[in-house]
Enzyme design. Structure first.
Site, PDB file in Angstrom:
ATOM      1  N   ASP A   1      -8.136 -60.277 -38.877  1.00 42.36           N
ATOM      2  CA  ASP A   1      -9.511 -59.874 -38.994  1.00 42.36           C
ATOM      3  C   ASP A   1     -10.546 -60.852 -38.670  1.00 42.36           C
ATOM      4  OD1 ASP A   1     -11.074 -57.411 -40.437  1.00 42.36           O
ATOM      5  OD2 ASP A   1     -12.080 -59.254 -40.786  1.00 42.36           O
TER       6      ASP A   1
ATOM      7  N   ASN B   1     -22.310 -59.228 -34.051  1.00 35.43           N
ATOM      8  CA  ASN B   1     -23.056 -58.074 -33.776  1.00 35.43           C
ATOM      9  C   ASN B   1     -24.725 -58.165 -33.985  1.00 35.43           C
ATOM     10  OD1 ASN B   1     -21.012 -56.272 -32.613  1.00 35.43           O
ATOM     11  ND2 ASN B   1     -20.782 -55.528 -34.613  1.00 35.43           N
TER      12      ASN B   1
ATOM     13  N   MET C   1       0.315  -5.923   5.976  1.00 34.74           N
ATOM     14  CA  MET C   1      -0.308  -4.786   6.256  1.00 34.74           C
ATOM     15  C   MET C   1      -0.843  -3.990   5.277  1.00 34.74           C
ATOM     16  SD  MET C   1      -0.391  -5.321   9.717  1.00 34.74           S
ATOM     17  CE  MET C   1      -0.831  -3.812  10.361  1.00 34.74           C
TER      18      MET C   1
ATOM     19  N   ASP D   1       0.831  -1.183   0.080  1.00 34.37           N
ATOM     20  CA  ASP D   1       0.090   0.080   0.137  1.00 34.37           C
ATOM     21  C   ASP D   1       0.977   1.259  -0.071  1.00 34.37           C
ATOM     22  OD1 ASP D   1       0.614  -0.961   2.701  1.00 34.37           O
ATOM     23  OD2 ASP D   1      -0.517   0.568   3.519  1.00 34.37           O
TER      24      ASP D   1
ATOM     25  N   GLU E   1     -13.165 -54.565 -36.189  1.00 32.22           N
ATOM     26  CA  GLU E   1     -12.550 -56.006 -35.964  1.00 32.22           C
ATOM     27  C   GLU E   1     -11.335 -56.195 -36.250  1.00 32.22           C
ATOM     28  OE1 GLU E   1     -15.067 -55.295 -37.854  1.00 32.22           O
ATOM     29  OE2 GLU E   1     -15.428 -56.709 -39.459  1.00 32.22           O
TER      30      GLU E   1
END
Ligand SMILES: [Mg+2]
Length: 457
Positions: A330, A338, A55, A10, A373
């Site tokens: 593969d 699936n 301070m 300050d 895959e």
């Protein structure tokens, strides 16, 4: 080392005093004369260290520090509190507010520079980690860190290296409820103990009859496993020179005897908190890197990793005149899996396939999920004939035992087709290698699936 230091006081004359000294050391200096301005500067700018007067009217230094430390956007900026009086209670209040260090007015030049430099060094490390963590992942790093703050209060594991019984007993008593404290009375043994145990802080006494404690500090800093462990030096009055050298060697903090219990616990807490913060950043960086190169479903490497790494393996093989083979596998008629068992069933099959694949390749082989895959295994030091045998082993392992799908003990037969290729002597390329493996795979599929075709050199 250049860094941006924010000086907050300050009284303009005090600001100017510190500014001049920092400028002389080639630091960049920003200034503020009140708390709110200081906080705003930290939020907006690139502040590396804050020197903060305690301070100040309206908002005092403790409050500024608390606010900076509680905001995730500014909490990583080191704060040095500047207290008017050499009051332990002020220091403790400062450390409890989250300050990383403090200096007493009038500020000693050497202390100012060593402290600032040591904090800038730490900040540089934190910044680097923050940058890596946030650039490689979209998720906010602050959020990630605050999520882990639950662990912030666990008792830290600490090692004290000290040979004086009375001093050990005092520290043990002081830290009884705030640390899980191990003791090493021999510095050499202490070094090994520190290397073998994941301590969150190592405290080293300077009071050895026959050993230079700074030697231990430098050993700890040079060993990989202890490079980042915070070191606190417990020094005697009048050892300023040794402390300065210690700070240059990378110790993180020090206390002067007689040791104040509050100061000890507060300083320890600060070091542990900082270490945990950096550890979390480091872990998040590592995790980010792993996520970037791993297929989440199977845990194998992903295509991105293969793309970036195959060329390296290829170049190395060519340079060393060593063989290198690749197989592309593969799963046969995976669409049917699936369609019949849903995508969850398909995922189960892929995971189990990856498990069997991993089981049949070596640690140095690079197994990746190429997509869907399709899987690729890169085999260093492996010629076509051996690669073909490995491929056949994998094919058999898949066909031999049906795959479990779902909870009710259902199983399905799965087969795989494999194409193998190897690096050709003379002119070859990664693209050529992959192309030949792909072609071999195509032949395996056309010839009726569940088989291996090798395009060996
Ligand atoms: Mg003031």
């Amino acid at each position: 080392m250049t860094a941006r230091i924010l000086v907050v006081d300050d009284i303009p004359a005090n600001v100017r005093l510190l500014e001049v000294r920092l400028l002389a050391e080639y630091f960049e200096v920003l200034t503020a004369t009140n708390g709110p301005d200081a906080i705003e500067t930290c939020e907006n700018g690139k502040v590396d260290v804050v020197l903060l007067d305690v301070m100040m009217p309206d908002m005092d230094g403790f409050e500024v520090c608390r606010r900076l430390k509680s905001d995730p956007a500014t909490s990583h900026i080191p704060v040095v509190m500047i207290t008017a009086l050499d009051q332990v209670s002020d220091r403790v209040r400062g450390l409890e507010a989250g300050a990383d260090d403090f200096l007493t007015k009038p500020v000693n030049d050497l202390q100012l520079m060593t402290r600032v430099k040591s904090l800038v060094r730490l900040k540089t490390l934190t910044d680097e980690l923050r940058l890596r963590a946030s650039t490689t992942r979209n998720i906010g790093i602050e959020e990630l860190l605050s999520r882990n703050f639950a662990s912030a209060d666990t008792t830290p594991k600490v090692l004290l290296i000290d040979e004086r019984k009375s001093s050990i007993e005092r520290v043990q008593k002081m830290l009884r409820s705030s640390a899980d404290l191990d003791i090493a009375t021999d510095p050499h043994a202490g070094f090994f103990q520190a290397a073998e145990t994941p301590y969150e802080c190592v405290m080293i006494s300077t009071g050895f009859a026959d050993f230079d404690p700074l030697r231990l500090c430098s050993q700890l800093r040079s060993l990989d496993r202890t490079r980042f462990v915070p070191i606190i030096l417990l020094a005697e009055q009048g050892e300023e020179g040794r402390i300065v050298r210690g700070l240059e060697l990378g110790i993180n903090d020090y206390l002067m005897r007689p040791i104040d219990q509050h100061e000890l616990t507060a300083r320890l807490r600060t070091q542990v908190r900082r270490k945990r913060y950096n550890d979390q950043l480091r872990a998040s960086v590592t995790q980010t890197i792993e996520m970037a190169v791993t297929d989440p479903l199977t845990g194998l490497h992903n295509r991105r990793y293969l793309d970036s790494h195959l060329q390296t393996l290829f170049d190395r093989a060519v340079a060393r005149r060593r063989p290198l083979s690749v197989m592309i596998t593969d799963l046969d008629r995976f669409k049917t899996v699936n369609d019949t068992h849903g995508h969850d069933g398909g995922d189960e099959v892929l995971r189990e396939f990856a498990r069997r694949l991993r089981k049949n390749v070596r640690g140095i082989d690079l197994a990746c999920r190429f997509g869907g895959e399709e899987f690729v295994v890169v085999m260093p030091d492996t010629d076509g004939a051996v690669a073909e045998k490995v491929a056949e082993r994998i094919r058999a392992e898949i066909a031999q035992m049906p795959f479990a799908v779902g909870q009710d003990g259902k199983t399905i037969e799965v087969t795989v087709s494999v194409g193998v290729s190897s690096v050709l002597k003379g002119v070859d390329s990664v693209a050529g290698l992959m192309k030949r493996a792909d072609l071999a795979l195509y032949e395996a599929k056309s010839a009726g699936r569940n088989r291996v075709v090798a395009k060996a050199a």
